[in-house]
Design a protein around this motif. Structure first.
Motif, PDB file in Angstrom:
ATOM      1  N   ALA A  17      64.030  16.650 -13.654  1.00 49.49           N
ATOM      2  CA  ALA A  17      63.025  16.160 -12.699  1.00 49.49           C
ATOM      3  C   ALA A  17      63.648  15.990 -11.326  1.00 49.49           C
ATOM      4  O   ALA A  17      63.053  16.368 -10.304  1.00 49.49           O
ATOM      5  N   GLU A  18      64.856  15.430 -11.259  1.00 47.06           N
ATOM      6  CA  GLU A  18      65.563  15.278  -9.980  1.00 47.06           C
ATOM      7  C   GLU A  18      65.855  16.635  -9.368  1.00 47.06           C
ATOM      8  O   GLU A  18      65.725  16.826  -8.158  1.00 47.06           O
ATOM      9  N   ARG A  20      64.166  19.423  -9.830  1.00 48.53           N
ATOM     10  CA  ARG A  20      62.906  19.980  -9.305  1.00 48.53           C
ATOM     11  C   ARG A  20      62.544  19.305  -7.983  1.00 48.53           C
ATOM     12  O   ARG A  20      62.122  19.958  -7.032  1.00 48.53           O
ATOM     13  N   PHE A  21      62.706  17.975  -7.934  1.00 50.87           N
ATOM     14  CA  PHE A  21      62.379  17.224  -6.720  1.00 50.87           C
ATOM     15  C   PHE A  21      63.276  17.671  -5.567  1.00 50.87           C
ATOM     16  O   PHE A  21      62.802  17.904  -4.446  1.00 50.87           O
ATOM     17  N   ASN A  22      64.578  17.822  -5.829  1.00 56.21           N
ATOM     18  CA  ASN A  22      65.498  18.294  -4.790  1.00 56.21           C
ATOM     19  C   ASN A  22      65.162  19.724  -4.360  1.00 56.21           C
ATOM     20  O   ASN A  22      65.263  20.073  -3.180  1.00 56.21           O
ATOM     21  N   PHE A  24      62.166  21.000  -4.395  1.00 51.28           N
ATOM     22  CA  PHE A  24      60.961  20.885  -3.583  1.00 51.28           C
ATOM     23  C   PHE A  24      61.306  20.397  -2.177  1.00 51.28           C
ATOM     24  O   PHE A  24      60.768  20.887  -1.177  1.00 51.28           O
ATOM     25  N   ILE A  25      62.243  19.440  -2.097  1.00 53.93           N
ATOM     26  CA  ILE A  25      62.681  18.957  -0.783  1.00 53.93           C
ATOM     27  C   ILE A  25      63.347  20.082   0.005  1.00 53.93           C
ATOM     28  O   ILE A  25      63.101  20.241   1.203  1.00 53.93           O
ATOM     29  N   THR A 158      65.745  11.359   1.844  1.00 55.19           N
ATOM     30  CA  THR A 158      65.049  11.294   0.557  1.00 55.19           C
ATOM     31  C   THR A 158      65.872  11.959  -0.537  1.00 55.19           C
ATOM     32  O   THR A 158      65.969  11.441  -1.660  1.00 55.19           O
ATOM     33  N   LYS A 162      66.611   9.376  -3.279  1.00 58.19           N
ATOM     34  CA  LYS A 162      65.608   9.604  -4.333  1.00 58.19           C
ATOM     35  C   LYS A 162      64.384   8.690  -4.182  1.00 58.19           C
ATOM     36  O   LYS A 162      63.672   8.434  -5.129  1.00 58.19           O
ATOM     37  N   ARG A 164      60.865   8.321  -3.311  1.00 55.63           N
ATOM     38  CA  ARG A 164      59.722   9.221  -3.146  1.00 55.63           C
ATOM     39  C   ARG A 164      58.796   8.768  -2.020  1.00 55.63           C
ATOM     40  O   ARG A 164      58.186   9.594  -1.354  1.00 55.63           O
ATOM     41  N   PHE A 167      59.751  10.313   1.121  1.00 54.94           N
ATOM     42  CA  PHE A 167      59.301  11.698   1.238  1.00 54.94           C
ATOM     43  C   PHE A 167      57.853  11.742   1.733  1.00 54.94           C
ATOM     44  O   PHE A 167      57.470  12.641   2.487  1.00 54.94           O
TER      45      PHE A 167
END
Length: 200
Positions: A17-18, A20-22, A24-25, A158, A162, A164, A167
């Motif tokens: 999940a991290e 994917r989030f990174n 996306f960032i 962000t 981490k 959110r 973001f």
């Protein structure tokens, strides 16, 4: 053993999940930075056009003044010659005719300069209007670049923290940046006087 597997599975899912989030960032930063670069290039072109419009306005007003000076010289010269004609009623007819022709030529030149001044004035005023219009777009691109820069910085923070919600703030700044950038590209009449004064 089952608990250890559950813990490992949770950590793997959290890491995914991290990740994917990174990712996306990273995509967010790439898109925002690309649009910011386009805004920067366009803003540079707008600034060059503004400088040209300002130079044209200055040149046209100088030209206007020179025509005004020529007009005054022609009018004053004609008046002086008329005065000389009045003071010398006994001039020979051929001399009087030459002086009268000179007076007529000076008066015609003065009228010509007056007409030319009006055309020059119109061009100078148009150049000033063009400058003002472009200045709005310059402000739009400046605002876009400022908002987009903040968005990129917040996205970087962000990725490290981490958080959110941070973001979300970055997305808000990016939204304003895209709005002002599109306004500049599409010549929308969108302007924030408050922000322009703060950044000016």
């Amino acid at each position: 053993m089952a608990e250890a597997l559950d813990t490992i599975q949770d950590e793997v899912q959290e890491h995914a999940a991290e990740s994917r989030f990174n990712g996306f960032i990273a995509l967010f930063v790439a898109v925002v930075a690309t649009f910011m670069a386009l805004c920067n290039v366009k803003d540079g072109n707008v600034v060059q056009a503004m400088q040209q419009a300002q130079a044209k306005a200055i040149d046209q007003w100088a030209y206007y003044q020179s025509k005004g000076t020529k007009q005054h010289i022609a009018e004053n010269s004609a008046d002086m010659l008329k005065t000389q004609l009045e003071m010398n009623p006994g001039l020979k007819p051929e001399v009087r005719a030459k002086v009268e022709a000179k007076v007529a030529g000076l008066e015609a030149a003065a009228k010509k300069y007056e007409k030319e001044k009006e055309q020059i004035k119109t061009e100078a005023e148009q150049a000033a209007k063009d400058y003002d219009t472009m200045n709005i777009h310059d402000d739009q691109f400046d605002l876009a670049e400022a908002c987009l820069s903040v968005a990129v910085a917040l996205a970087g923070v962000t990725a490290l923290t981490k958080k959110r919600w941070l973001f979300g703030v970055a997305c808000a700044f990016a939204g304003f940046g895209f709005l002002f950038g599109l306004a500049g590209f599409l010549h929308w009449n969108l302007h924030s006087d408050v922000m322009a004064k703060v950044l000016g």
